[in-house]
Design a protein around this motif. Structure first.
Motif, PDB file in Angstrom:
ATOM      1  N   LEU A 135       0.833  -1.201   0.000  1.00  0.00           N
ATOM      2  CA  LEU A 135       0.000   0.000   0.000  1.00  0.00           C
ATOM      3  C   LEU A 135       0.868   1.252   0.000  1.00  0.00           C
ATOM      4  N   HIS A 136       1.954   1.218   0.763  1.00  0.00           N
ATOM      5  CA  HIS A 136       2.889   2.345   0.782  1.00  0.00           C
ATOM      6  C   HIS A 136       3.498   2.547  -0.601  1.00  0.00           C
ATOM      7  N   GLU A 137       3.818   1.443  -1.265  1.00  0.00           N
ATOM      8  CA  GLU A 137       4.377   1.496  -2.616  1.00  0.00           C
ATOM      9  C   GLU A 137       3.392   2.139  -3.591  1.00  0.00           C
ATOM     10  N   ALA A 138       2.093   1.951  -3.317  1.00  0.00           N
ATOM     11  CA  ALA A 138       1.057   2.515  -4.186  1.00  0.00           C
ATOM     12  C   ALA A 138       0.737   3.961  -3.847  1.00  0.00           C
ATOM     13  N   GLY A 139       1.407   4.522  -2.825  1.00  0.00           N
ATOM     14  CA  GLY A 139       1.143   5.893  -2.428  1.00  0.00           C
ATOM     15  C   GLY A 139       0.041   6.021  -1.392  1.00  0.00           C
ATOM     16  N   ILE A 140      -0.313   4.911  -0.763  1.00  0.00           N
ATOM     17  CA  ILE A 140      -1.361   4.913   0.260  1.00  0.00           C
ATOM     18  C   ILE A 140      -0.682   4.918   1.628  1.00  0.00           C
ATOM     19  N   HIS A 141      -0.924   5.964   2.403  1.00  0.00           N
ATOM     20  CA  HIS A 141      -0.202   6.129   3.660  1.00  0.00           C
ATOM     21  C   HIS A 141      -1.168   6.349   4.821  1.00  0.00           C
ATOM     22  N   SER A 142      -0.600   6.436   5.989  1.00  0.00           N
ATOM     23  CA  SER A 142      -1.293   6.835   7.210  1.00  0.00           C
ATOM     24  C   SER A 142      -2.595   6.075   7.433  1.00  0.00           C
ATOM     25  N   THR A 143      -3.673   6.820   7.727  1.00  0.00           N
ATOM     26  CA  THR A 143      -4.956   6.214   8.068  1.00  0.00           C
ATOM     27  C   THR A 143      -5.490   5.341   6.938  1.00  0.00           C
ATOM     28  N   SER A 144      -5.345   5.790   5.699  1.00  0.00           N
ATOM     29  CA  SER A 144      -5.847   5.019   4.565  1.00  0.00           C
ATOM     30  C   SER A 144      -5.178   3.649   4.485  1.00  0.00           C
ATOM     31  N   ALA A 145      -3.892   3.594   4.795  1.00  0.00           N
ATOM     32  CA  ALA A 145      -3.172   2.315   4.761  1.00  0.00           C
ATOM     33  C   ALA A 145      -3.645   1.416   5.899  1.00  0.00           C
ATOM     34  N   ALA A 146      -3.750   1.983   7.092  1.00  0.00           N
ATOM     35  CA  ALA A 146      -4.145   1.190   8.263  1.00  0.00           C
ATOM     36  C   ALA A 146      -5.559   0.643   8.123  1.00  0.00           C
ATOM     37  N   TRP A 147      -6.480   1.503   7.723  1.00  0.00           N
ATOM     38  CA  TRP A 147      -7.875   1.063   7.572  1.00  0.00           C
ATOM     39  C   TRP A 147      -8.046   0.223   6.310  1.00  0.00           C
ATOM     40  N   GLY A 148      -7.256   0.521   5.287  1.00  0.00           N
ATOM     41  CA  GLY A 148      -7.299  -0.281   4.070  1.00  0.00           C
ATOM     42  C   GLY A 148      -6.842  -1.706   4.323  1.00  0.00           C
ATOM     43  N   LEU A 149      -5.832  -1.848   5.154  1.00  0.00           N
ATOM     44  CA  LEU A 149      -5.372  -3.182   5.551  1.00  0.00           C
ATOM     45  C   LEU A 149      -6.519  -3.983   6.159  1.00  0.00           C
ATOM     46  N   ASP A 150      -7.264  -3.363   7.066  1.00  0.00           N
ATOM     47  CA  ASP A 150      -8.391  -4.045   7.708  1.00  0.00           C
ATOM     48  C   ASP A 150      -9.424  -4.506   6.681  1.00  0.00           C
ATOM     49  N   LEU A 151      -9.739  -3.628   5.720  1.00  0.00           N
ATOM     50  CA  LEU A 151     -10.735  -3.967   4.702  1.00  0.00           C
ATOM     51  C   LEU A 151     -10.282  -5.147   3.848  1.00  0.00           C
ATOM     52  N   LEU A 152      -9.029  -5.129   3.415  1.00  0.00           N
ATOM     53  CA  LEU A 152      -8.510  -6.190   2.557  1.00  0.00           C
ATOM     54  C   LEU A 152      -8.493  -7.536   3.277  1.00  0.00           C
ATOM     55  N   MET A 153      -8.030  -7.536   4.534  1.00  0.00           N
ATOM     56  CA  MET A 153      -7.972  -8.775   5.305  1.00  0.00           C
ATOM     57  C   MET A 153      -9.367  -9.299   5.618  1.00  0.00           C
ATOM     58  N   LEU A 154     -10.271  -8.387   5.963  1.00  0.00           N
ATOM     59  CA  LEU A 154     -11.644  -8.793   6.274  1.00  0.00           C
ATOM     60  C   LEU A 154     -12.314  -9.379   5.042  1.00  0.00           C
ATOM     61  N   TYR A 155     -12.100  -8.750   3.897  1.00  0.00           N
ATOM     62  CA  TYR A 155     -12.704  -9.243   2.658  1.00  0.00           C
ATOM     63  C   TYR A 155     -12.206 -10.648   2.333  1.00  0.00           C
ATOM     64  N   ALA A 156     -10.893 -10.826   2.332  1.00  0.00           N
ATOM     65  CA  ALA A 156     -10.323 -12.133   1.993  1.00  0.00           C
ATOM     66  C   ALA A 156     -10.757 -13.202   2.998  1.00  0.00           C
ATOM     67  N   SER A 157     -10.749 -12.857   4.280  1.00  0.00           N
ATOM     68  CA  SER A 157     -11.143 -13.823   5.316  1.00  0.00           C
ATOM     69  C   SER A 157     -12.614 -14.201   5.189  1.00  0.00           C
ATOM     70  N   SER A 158     -13.459 -13.221   4.880  1.00  0.00           N
ATOM     71  CA  SER A 158     -14.894 -13.477   4.750  1.00  0.00           C
ATOM     72  C   SER A 158     -15.193 -14.374   3.550  1.00  0.00           C
ATOM     73  N   VAL A 159     -14.530 -14.106   2.431  1.00  0.00           N
ATOM     74  CA  VAL A 159     -14.714 -14.941   1.249  1.00  0.00           C
ATOM     75  C   VAL A 159     -14.270 -16.371   1.536  1.00  0.00           C
ATOM     76  N   ALA A 160     -13.129 -16.509   2.202  1.00  0.00           N
ATOM     77  CA  ALA A 160     -12.620 -17.841   2.540  1.00  0.00           C
ATOM     78  C   ALA A 160     -13.587 -18.582   3.449  1.00  0.00           C
ATOM     79  N   PHE A 161     -14.096 -17.896   4.463  1.00  0.00           N
ATOM     80  CA  PHE A 161     -15.017 -18.539   5.401  1.00  0.00           C
ATOM     81  C   PHE A 161     -16.302 -18.965   4.701  1.00  0.00           C
ATOM     82  N   GLU A 162     -16.821 -18.089   3.841  1.00  0.00           N
ATOM     83  CA  GLU A 162     -18.053 -18.412   3.122  1.00  0.00           C
ATOM     84  C   GLU A 162     -17.865 -19.633   2.230  1.00  0.00           C
ATOM     85  N   GLN A 163     -16.779 -19.633   1.438  1.00  0.00           N
ATOM     86  CA  GLN A 163     -16.545 -20.738   0.508  1.00  0.00           C
ATOM     87  C   GLN A 163     -16.267 -22.045   1.242  1.00  0.00           C
TER      88      GLN A 163
END
Length: 227
Positions: A135-163
């Motif tokens: 995310l830092h490499e993409a120019g995403i920093h600070s709050t956007s990176a921290a909260w973006g991390l949560d969204l990405l992990m939650l999405y992947a985990s939710s899809v895995a659990f559902e499947q």
């Protein structure tokens, strides 16, 4: 009366138990989680499998929550962090999250832990650090990176659990499709018109679309507000 044909087995001839340790407790707990699902992750069952008492386990793990974090981390050991040279940050991030998805999809119990356990082990932390780096490499920093991390992990985990849960329960796309077709199209016109789209591409293509939608939102947020 003595029985001359009786075979006496000495306790000394029995295989010695493997010494109790945090590693053997976590390994046993992960095996039970994989074979029995979330019900296998109990101190009583783990202790029984190790031929000891539940109180003995607390010498090595503080509580069930800490054990869950260690077990999740052990399950994530197989996640591959993509570092292929000459490949964009987005592709590397996708490949890594897809590896994470694949590992979690193998067992619903592990996927379930990913949704309700704080990642504290080395493999979990390495994945967290990796995503933040991309995310830092993409120019995403600070709050956007921290909260973006949560969204990405939650999405992947939710899809895995559902499947994984669908596979475990025997729920098929055909059954879901039949359920949609049985609906009254006048009462549910949008579902009726999109029933094909609602269940098609239920795999890698759909997973990637979701990741790209989340990433585009994070990038736009970073660009607009700078946080």
């Amino acid at each position: 009366m003595n029985n001359p044909t009786r075979t006496i087995i000495s306790r000394r001839s029995r295989p010695a138990k493997e010494p109790l340790s945090k590693d053997i407790i976590v390994k046993t707990a992960l095996e039970l989680l994989k074979s029995e699902g979330s019900s296998g992750l109990s101190m009583r069952k783990i202790a029984k499998a190790l031929d000891t008492g539940p109180s003995s386990l607390y010498v090595y793990v503080t509580n069930h929550q800490e054990l869950s974090a260690f077990v999740l981390d052990a399950g994530m050991e197989s996640v591959v962090l993509s570092n292929e040279e000459g490949v964009s940050w987005e592709i590397r991030l996708y490949e890594t999250l897809h590896s994470y998805l694949t590992v979690l999809m193998e067992f619903p119990g592990v996927a379930g832990l990913a949704l309700n356990t704080i990642p504290i082990g080395p493999h979990s932390l390495a994945l967290t650090e990796y995503i933040l780096e991309r995310l830092h490499e993409a120019g995403i920093h600070s709050t956007s990176a921290a909260w973006g991390l949560d969204l990405l992990m939650l999405y992947a985990s939710s899809v895995a659990f559902e499947q994984a849960s669908r596979a475990e329960n025997g729920t098929t796309l055909q059954a879901i499709s039949a359920s949609y077709r049985s609906l009254n199209d006048k009462q549910y016109p949008m579902i009726a018109s999109l029933q094909s789209e609602l269940i098609t591409s239920d795999g890698e293509e759909r997973f990637r679309w979701g990741l790209e939608a989340i990433l585009q939102g994070i990038l736009q947020r970073q660009s607009k507000f700078g946080i």
